[in-house]
Design an enzyme around this catalytic site. Sequence first.
Site, PDB file in Angstrom:
ATOM      1  CD  GLU A   1       8.023  25.800 -14.739  1.00 58.23           C
ATOM      2  OE1 GLU A   1       7.890  25.373 -15.913  1.00 58.23           O
ATOM      3  OE2 GLU A   1       9.057  25.627 -14.067  1.00 58.23           O
ATOM      4  CB  SER A  52      -4.825 -26.282  29.262  1.00 56.72           C
ATOM      5  OG  SER A  52      -4.078 -27.413  29.641  1.00 56.72           O
TER       6      SER A  52
END
Length: 803
Positions: free
Chosen positions: A83, A461
């Site tokens: 780069e 229950s």
Amino acid sequence: MKLIFLLMLGGAVSLVLVAYFLYRYIEPKLPDIEVLRDARYQTPMSIYSRDGLLMAQYGEKKRTPVSVSEVPQKVVQAFLAAEDNRFFDHPGVDYQGLLRATFSFLRTGKKKQGGSTITMQVARNFFLSSEKTFFRKLKEIVLAIKIESELTKQQILELYLNKIYFGHHAYGVVAATQVYYGKGINELELDEIATIAGLPKAPSAFNPITNPQRATIRRNYVLKRMRKLGYIDDHTYQELINRPVTAKLHTTPVELYAPYVAELIRNEMYRQYGEAAYTTGFRVYTTIDARLQSAAEKALRLALHEYDERHGYRGAKQRIDLKKEKRSEDWDKHLSKIAKVGETVPGLVLAIKDTSAEIYLGNQQHVELDWNGLKWARKYINANAQGHQPRSAREILKAGDLVRLRKDGNDRWKLSQIPEVEGALVALDPVSGAVVALGGGYDFRLSKFNRATQAQRQPGSGFKPILYATALTHGYTPASVVNDAPVTFSDPSQAGGFWRPQNYSGRFYGPTRLRVALAKSRNLVSIRLLQSVGIKKTIDMATRFGFQPGELPRSLPLALGSGTATPLRMGQAYAVFANGGFRVEPYFIERIETDTTIFRATPQIACANCTESDDRRKNFAPRTLSPQVHYMMNSMLQEVVRTGTATRAMALGRHDVAGKTGTTNEYKDAWFNGYVPSLTAIAWVGFDSSKSLGKGETGGKTALPMWMHFMREALNDVPEQTFPLPSGLTVARMDPSTGLLALPGSSNAIFEVFPSERAPRNYAAPPVSQLPASEFGEDDTQLASPKPPPIRATPERPIESLF
């Protein structure tokens, strides 16, 4: 000549003036470079178990920031070669590179060379758009110069390596190494480094996964540049350019499967932080225990398969013609379209014998499915009916059937199917409320609905212990007797205009002690108890357990659990029984970190030995039950396991297990709500459509096995715990038929715990056959004698040994 010189000078001055005025125009509009000193990278959110295992990641951008000092030198050199090889020499703008790019463009009319430096790319990535205009390029140049004047080269390089895009949602060099090679940045080979360094120029064009040929060309260009710059020698270069590109897509490995928890956390983080939840790099550490979570997922799926197989085989959903499709490649194509779901994998029936079948699982894997893996498969008719017991494999399968298999507990293959029934399991630390395991359904890929936290179902229950705790708080004892007899209420919504509740057995048992009534889940006793105690008091108590008033009906069916609750709500309620009588708040997030810890949970803790004067009282959970009521309720819930509807839990071989089954009308919901003092766990099974599970599918038969599968693993090496007998309670040896003290030598005597002021004071009368004739008279009401001192527990004789 002089004129030419003056023209050139004038042109140069004009260019300088134009550049100056452009700079003065652009500079005030530029962003503040100072923000780069505290750069915030868009980093995904990661969710972990409390022991640090990755459960999920959320966020489009995969990124793991790294300090430039941690980046290997060869990685830096590769990027410089690819780069910006003059990065450490230019002031942010490489004028030589710009001139080369300009002359190339003027000569060819095409943009063949880039003039952007690493610094200019940092400026563009952090501050500018991707539009390709002359004015944007000018801003990029000015910004680059400003960046170079305020930051060091090392700082700029670090920004670049962490910000640049590499394709496949990978931002930053560390993310790229993970995505393409599944390695750490220090583990890369030099050819792999060059491949990654070649990506920023054009991540899609040079992508090694989607375009390996162009990636190879770009990699070799980077290696050539590295050789030219002296970073590698010619021998290394020649070796590396002949290597194949080996990159392949690597996703971040999930180390702990807990999708329902992960989605719960994701949703909460989004509610708190919005879109920033996915980009700020939050590391969320949950309360989930990896071992318990794995046990919960396994127990949930196993219980659903057990239920599913009890009700029969629904048959193969797809078939292929083996006469036309004879090759394994054809079979693989079909199997690849069928996903693995839960514990099941797809398979193709190739051949059938009398009591076995040959199954092809793909990729040349063949298995023999024996009769033990087939014989369960009676034909499914409906929830209450199945076909006859099969006598051969041919009654179950046909060649060409696409089926599903799973491994049984002995690691042997078994014919299977995806259960249509659903379930949930949630476990929490009763002392703090930390949720340590949660399963919200059979498979998150099939349904993202979290039944542990979202399914409002009737608790049946399972609600009765709250009613019984209310009764004990208001003067009842475990030995109090309530008549289990028929009762009728006017109710226009019922057939005939009346409601006639019944027990599960359809029988009535007459006067029944509360301990027995709870253990056997006697409905008529619960209704009469609610009538006596009152609906308002019961609802008030339920809200102290964590229930919301809107979840509870203000009518007598409340006694039978006709309200609604999620499994998590039931876990909160039963934590009260497990922790000594305190209400804790369930929570899932232990801490949240970025660079620092930004949140840490501070739950209120159940503390039985804490006093009101304790300076830390604000961190203690509020008391719901008195120590005395809690102790009595715990002993009654242990009775459910010892002699009641949950006796199969005795197979765990522990004496501290307690809980309550729950079954709703028409068997639509099956629950087991259970605990030991160190862990509360709730198991629920039902259909999302609320249709019947089938006759006999009770909480003890359907949900309790899931709870036991989980607890068997969860309680491994966990010592038993007991609650000490609190002051104000007395243990007495009583006659169960009268509630009075048992005579010495009575064969049916039992031990019971009472509030000291309500303990029996008199002996029961002996049977008439045992009384001498001289003691019979006109008034036999004086046969009882004064009570001796009550029996009390001692360290040598703990209270648990008395029950």
